[in-house]
Design a protein around this motif. Sequence first.
Motif, mmCIF file in Angstrom:
data_model
loop_
_atom_site.group_PDB
_atom_site.id
_atom_site.type_symbol
_atom_site.label_atom_id
_atom_site.label_comp_id
_atom_site.label_asym_id
_atom_site.label_seq_id
_atom_site.Cartn_x
_atom_site.Cartn_y
_atom_site.Cartn_z
ATOM 1 N N GLY A 100 -3.258 -5.807 -5.384
ATOM 2 C CA GLY A 100 -4.351 -5.339 -4.544
ATOM 3 C C GLY A 100 -5.411 -6.401 -4.323
ATOM 4 O O GLY A 100 -5.955 -6.531 -3.215
ATOM 5 N N PHE B 299 -4.331 0.165 -6.926
ATOM 6 C CA PHE B 299 -4.083 -0.948 -5.999
ATOM 7 C C PHE B 299 -5.317 -1.201 -5.122
ATOM 8 O O PHE B 299 -5.700 -2.338 -4.850
ATOM 9 C CB PHE B 299 -2.870 -0.598 -5.129
ATOM 10 C CG PHE B 299 -2.676 -1.450 -3.907
ATOM 11 C CD1 PHE B 299 -2.021 -2.671 -3.986
ATOM 12 C CD2 PHE B 299 -3.139 -1.037 -2.663
ATOM 13 C CE1 PHE B 299 -1.832 -3.457 -2.851
ATOM 14 C CE2 PHE B 299 -2.955 -1.807 -1.533
ATOM 15 C CZ PHE B 299 -2.293 -3.019 -1.632
ATOM 16 N N GLN C 7 0.825 -1.199 0.000
ATOM 17 C CA GLN C 7 0.000 0.000 0.000
ATOM 18 C C GLN C 7 0.867 1.261 0.000
ATOM 19 O O GLN C 7 0.579 2.227 -0.696
ATOM 20 C CB GLN C 7 -0.932 0.015 1.209
ATOM 21 C CG GLN C 7 -1.879 1.205 1.209
ATOM 22 C CD GLN C 7 -2.911 1.131 2.299
ATOM 23 O OE1 GLN C 7 -3.134 0.097 2.910
ATOM 24 N NE2 GLN C 7 -3.566 2.238 2.566
#
Length: 518
Positions: free
Chosen positions: A132, A77, A34
């Motif tokens: 993701g 993502f 992230q």
Amino acid sequence: MGSKKYFGLQGHALSRLQTALIVAPSFILFGYNQAGIGGLITEEDWVKTFPEIDTVNATKAVKSQRTTLQGFVVAVFVIGALFGSLSCSYSGDRFGRRNVIFFAAICTLIGEILEASAFGLPQFIVGRVITGLGVGQLSSLVPVWQSETSGAKNRGRHVVLDGLFICLGYVLESWIDLGFFELHHGPATWRVPIAIAAIFSIILSSSIYMFPESPRWLLMVNRGDQARDSLAVLRGLPQDSEEVQAEIAGIEHSLEITAAGGAKLSHLLKMGEDKLAYRFGLCILLQFYQQMSGSNLISVYAPILFQENLGLSSEMSRVLSAGALTWKFLSSFLAFVAIDRFGRRAVFIVSGVGMSCCMVALAVATSFPTSNRSSQIAAGCFIYLYNMFVPIGFLGANFLYCTEVAPLRLRMAMSSISTANHWAWNFLVAMVTPIAIYSIGWQYYIVFATIAACVPVSVYFLFPETMGRSLEEIDLVFKRSPSAWATVQFEKSHRGINLIAEPEGKGDMEAKHEHVDL
């Protein structure tokens, strides 16, 4: 049979190994991937490889357009994570907890390979989406698996470790990024930091089948013998022990109650005897708070905040960002200590108050020109202070609470949808932040300060305490309370009482009496 299958370990020893080989890699991948782009987008070779999102050398005429595209590349993502979380509402119950975790680990591995080897923006975006997808599945499913395999006494600490490992992912990414940034030139400045995440994907995928499946899921799919074996190994007790038999009976009782009314997703929007709409609302609200109180803003965009918002150099911005995230990681231990000592409500309230105050102070400090050195120092201090308050209640405890308040047959659905809600707001923050910092500056922090201020009020009136109760007892707290508004008071008056052992009629009579008092 159990001891051979699970390293010859059981009980607490097996739980610690589960944390090291499954939980840690899962949530390090969460934090690492992230935060992985925020510190790379100003690298020299990155800018050469992806000129479409170059905001460093952009003229004012095209900077706004490139900033929007840059926000999209960072946020894409989250689109994958959103769909990954939602998919678990079906796959988690259909294929089992371990199988989906394995699939998610493979997704992250494929995505990381595509990202690290990209020579064009389309391939990089595809890699981000696939990564993701895997991280979204892990964020939804691993807390459920932990809750279902942990005992009531230390369940909070086990799941709050998720937040600690998310922070560790942020920390590793920040320092690794800084280390390769010092090379100054060449593809290694950004390709190697991205590729390093694959190590954790490999550890996770190669370890997951060495641990027992959730006994609650095994009972749900009518595999009772395996469930008893799994639970006995997890608790470190013989299969025929009184404790194992009692816990199995409690799970079966909970399944019978929920089976009587079925288990459809549409039930999440209806109140009914189980107050499912209320419970679902608590999960949605909690995950909304997690994102819209500014956590992702500070974690992902810390280098940008220091560089563009405070006017610091690229290198100093990375040093301060890595330090801020390291401080956040160290502060995560506060939640580990507090969650099973002071309870879920206390950590949410303290965290909400602290985040709100820090965001107000950050707005004030950044309203001054970047030439004002005192305001720069103050803003940096408040970013660090904010990173102390976030992990207390909103980097693990939020995932824990959502799995605790959900009934067994809808636990996977409720967890996956509420986690998808987390990723939806995450996408909004990731997409809007570059544009907001460029256009409205310090006023952006006021939004997060206002939302964080709502946390302590809503938690005090709406969120019942779940500390120290089994998942089946928590289910009964909601079932026996006279109304949604009276649930907090009902739980307080029954604190220390085993609701499974207590006759249902007695609990109902007391609940009605309390409702009149309220």
